[in-house]
Design a protein around this motif. Structure first.
Motif, PDB file in Angstrom:
ATOM      1  N   LEU A  39       0.830  -1.206   0.000  1.00 35.50           N
ATOM      2  CA  LEU A  39       0.000   0.000   0.000  1.00 35.50           C
ATOM      3  C   LEU A  39       0.867   1.259   0.000  1.00 35.50           C
ATOM      4  N   ASP A  40       1.945   1.232   0.764  1.00 38.12           N
ATOM      5  CA  ASP A  40       2.860   2.377   0.795  1.00 38.12           C
ATOM      6  C   ASP A  40       3.492   2.604  -0.572  1.00 38.12           C
ATOM      7  N   LEU A  41       3.879   1.525  -1.238  1.00 42.44           N
ATOM      8  CA  LEU A  41       4.501   1.661  -2.551  1.00 42.44           C
ATOM      9  C   LEU A  41       3.513   2.182  -3.594  1.00 42.44           C
ATOM     10  N   ILE A  42       2.276   1.709  -3.531  1.00 43.21           N
ATOM     11  CA  ILE A  42       1.262   2.196  -4.466  1.00 43.21           C
ATOM     12  C   ILE A  42       1.004   3.678  -4.230  1.00 43.21           C
ATOM     13  N   ASP A  43       0.918   4.072  -2.972  1.00 44.85           N
ATOM     14  CA  ASP A  43       0.707   5.483  -2.670  1.00 44.85           C
ATOM     15  C   ASP A  43       1.892   6.322  -3.132  1.00 44.85           C
ATOM     16  N   MET A  44       3.098   5.792  -2.998  1.00 39.91           N
ATOM     17  CA  MET A  44       4.279   6.495  -3.467  1.00 39.91           C
ATOM     18  C   MET A  44       4.205   6.700  -4.989  1.00 39.91           C
ATOM     19  N   LEU A  45       3.802   5.655  -5.723  1.00 42.41           N
ATOM     20  CA  LEU A  45       3.656   5.773  -7.178  1.00 42.41           C
ATOM     21  C   LEU A  45       2.576   6.775  -7.548  1.00 42.41           C
ATOM     22  N   ALA A  46       1.468   6.779  -6.826  1.00 46.64           N
ATOM     23  CA  ALA A  46       0.396   7.737  -7.091  1.00 46.64           C
ATOM     24  C   ALA A  46       0.892   9.166  -6.865  1.00 46.64           C
ATOM     25  N   GLY A  47       1.677   9.364  -5.829  1.00 49.76           N
ATOM     26  CA  GLY A  47       2.257  10.682  -5.570  1.00 49.76           C
ATOM     27  C   GLY A  47       3.221  11.102  -6.666  1.00 49.76           C
ATOM     28  N   GLU A  48       4.034  10.161  -7.144  1.00 53.63           N
ATOM     29  CA  GLU A  48       4.955  10.463  -8.240  1.00 53.63           C
ATOM     30  C   GLU A  48       4.175  10.797  -9.509  1.00 53.63           C
ATOM     31  N   TYR A  49       3.072  10.077  -9.738  1.00 54.82           N
ATOM     32  CA  TYR A  49       2.245  10.347 -10.912  1.00 54.82           C
ATOM     33  C   TYR A  49       1.703  11.766 -10.876  1.00 54.82           C
ATOM     34  N   GLU A  50       1.219  12.194  -9.704  1.00 55.38           N
ATOM     35  CA  GLU A  50       0.666  13.541  -9.576  1.00 55.38           C
ATOM     36  C   GLU A  50       1.721  14.616  -9.840  1.00 55.38           C
ATOM     37  N   ALA A  51       2.955  14.342  -9.471  1.00 56.60           N
ATOM     38  CA  ALA A  51       4.026  15.323  -9.634  1.00 56.60           C
ATOM     39  C   ALA A  51       4.699  15.243 -11.007  1.00 56.60           C
ATOM     40  N   MET A  52       4.432  14.178 -11.739  1.00 54.19           N
ATOM     41  CA  MET A  52       5.129  13.924 -12.996  1.00 54.19           C
ATOM     42  C   MET A  52       4.584  14.796 -14.131  1.00 54.19           C
ATOM     43  N   ASP A  53       5.490  15.302 -14.933  1.00 55.27           N
ATOM     44  CA  ASP A  53       5.126  16.033 -16.140  1.00 55.27           C
ATOM     45  C   ASP A  53       4.549  15.043 -17.150  1.00 55.27           C
ATOM     46  N   PRO A  54       3.378  15.326 -17.708  1.00 55.91           N
ATOM     47  CA  PRO A  54       2.789  14.396 -18.676  1.00 55.91           C
ATOM     48  C   PRO A  54       3.689  14.113 -19.881  1.00 55.91           C
ATOM     49  N   ALA A  55       4.654  14.977 -20.135  1.00 50.80           N
ATOM     50  CA  ALA A  55       5.585  14.752 -21.241  1.00 50.80           C
ATOM     51  C   ALA A  55       6.688  13.760 -20.876  1.00 50.80           C
ATOM     52  N   ASP A  56       6.797  13.419 -19.604  1.00 52.15           N
ATOM     53  CA  ASP A  56       7.806  12.457 -19.148  1.00 52.15           C
ATOM     54  C   ASP A  56       7.551  11.124 -19.845  1.00 52.15           C
ATOM     55  N   VAL A  57       8.604  10.498 -20.338  1.00 55.53           N
ATOM     56  CA  VAL A  57       8.463   9.240 -21.080  1.00 55.53           C
ATOM     57  C   VAL A  57       7.902   8.117 -20.217  1.00 55.53           C
ATOM     58  N   ARG A  58       7.978   8.242 -18.903  1.00 55.43           N
ATOM     59  CA  ARG A  58       7.465   7.214 -17.991  1.00 55.43           C
ATOM     60  C   ARG A  58       5.985   7.369 -17.695  1.00 55.43           C
ATOM     61  N   HIS A  59       5.396   8.500 -18.072  1.00 59.88           N
ATOM     62  CA  HIS A  59       4.018   8.825 -17.709  1.00 59.88           C
ATOM     63  C   HIS A  59       3.023   7.768 -18.187  1.00 59.88           C
ATOM     64  N   GLU A  60       3.109   7.365 -19.431  1.00 58.58           N
ATOM     65  CA  GLU A  60       2.165   6.388 -19.972  1.00 58.58           C
ATOM     66  C   GLU A  60       2.266   5.047 -19.249  1.00 58.58           C
ATOM     67  N   GLY A  61       3.474   4.605 -18.978  1.00 56.82           N
ATOM     68  CA  GLY A  61       3.669   3.336 -18.265  1.00 56.82           C
ATOM     69  C   GLY A  61       3.163   3.395 -16.837  1.00 56.82           C
ATOM     70  N   LEU A  62       3.401   4.506 -16.168  1.00 56.64           N
ATOM     71  CA  LEU A  62       2.936   4.654 -14.793  1.00 56.64           C
ATOM     72  C   LEU A  62       1.406   4.724 -14.751  1.00 56.64           C
TER      73      LEU A  62
END
Length: 85
Positions: A39-62
């Motif tokens: 649960l902590d890891l999923i929340d961490m990923l969700a937080g990274e998603y919110e902060a991530m620039d949609p142009a980031d190449v990782r955005h679609e995978g995340l």
């Protein structure tokens, strides 16, 4: 997607509170093999998603990964079909 990320983070928080209740009632042994670290890891990923620039190449995978993880909540009344991967 902000509604989706909020939904996922809210579900993780609710699950975390449920685990805390188990620990309170039955002690730490009640949490053996718990999903709290996940649960902590999923929340961490969700937080990274919110902060991530949609142009980031990782955005679609995340985005896809979060949608896959959220499938465990498909029976929740607030889950939306559009969030399926």
């Amino acid at each position: 997607m902000s509604d989706f990320v909020k939904f996922l983070r809210d579900r993780n928080m609710a699950d975390g509170h449920a685990y805390a209740d188990v620990a309170h009632r039955f002690g730490g042994d009640g949490l053996l093999d718990s999903h709290l670290p996940m649960l902590d890891l999923i929340d961490m990923l969700a937080g990274e998603y919110e902060a991530m620039d949609p142009a980031d190449v990782r955005h679609e995978g995340l985005t896809y990964a979060l949608k896959v993880l959220a499938q465990s909540y498909t029976e929740h009344p607030d889950y939306r079909q559009e969030w399926c991967p």
